[in-house]
Design a protein around this motif. Structure first.
Motif, mmCIF file in Angstrom:
data_model
loop_
_atom_site.group_PDB
_atom_site.id
_atom_site.type_symbol
_atom_site.label_atom_id
_atom_site.label_comp_id
_atom_site.label_asym_id
_atom_site.label_seq_id
_atom_site.Cartn_x
_atom_site.Cartn_y
_atom_site.Cartn_z
ATOM 1 N N LEU A 16 18.486 41.820 41.158
ATOM 2 C CA LEU A 16 18.482 40.372 40.981
ATOM 3 C C LEU A 16 17.337 39.781 41.791
ATOM 4 C CD1 LEU A 16 22.297 39.857 41.519
ATOM 5 C CD2 LEU A 16 21.113 40.106 39.338
ATOM 6 N N SER A 17 16.788 38.680 41.353
ATOM 7 C CA SER A 17 15.704 38.067 42.115
ATOM 8 C C SER A 17 16.229 37.480 43.423
ATOM 9 C CB SER A 17 15.023 36.976 41.292
ATOM 10 O OG SER A 17 15.912 35.917 41.043
ATOM 11 N N SER A 19 16.847 38.778 46.364
ATOM 12 C CA SER A 19 17.909 39.492 47.065
ATOM 13 C C SER A 19 17.499 39.930 48.460
ATOM 14 C CB SER A 19 18.343 40.712 46.250
ATOM 15 O OG SER A 19 17.271 41.636 46.152
#
Length: 100
Positions: A16-17, A19
């Motif tokens: 996920l972006s 993180s």
């Protein structure tokens, strides 16, 4: 207060972006709204299975030296009274800090 998650309350995952390079402070995980008592697995509406999971993510800070930055982490239970307060996994999970 972070409770009532059917699984993981907070998951920082490299897939996920954004993180990495996060600071998590001043939270109540798996407790009552005052942070005074653990929520039990008998109350599955409010209990988290795992509270904080960091997967292949780096340079995250959980908590801090100042009392207002602390996280109270409790109540990580499933129906079998199993669970984890904090789980850091993956070879790319470097530079993470748990403070307080």
């Amino acid at each position: 207060m972070i409770a009532g998650c059917d699984g993981i309350a907070l998951h920082l995952n490299a897939s996920l972006s954004e993180s990495s390079n996060n600071t998590i402070t001043g939270n109540l995980f798996g407790t009552d709204r005052f942070g005074n008592s653990q929520l039990s697995s008998d109350d599955t509406t409010y209990s988290n299975y795992d509270n904080i999971v960091i997967t292949s993510s780096s340079n995250n800070i959980i908590g801090g030296a100042d009392p207002v930055d602390r996280n109270i982490i409790s109540g990580a239970l499933d129906a079998n009274d199993e669970g984890e307060g904090i789980n850091i996994n993956g070879s790319a999970s470097t530079g993470n800090q748990i403070i307080g």
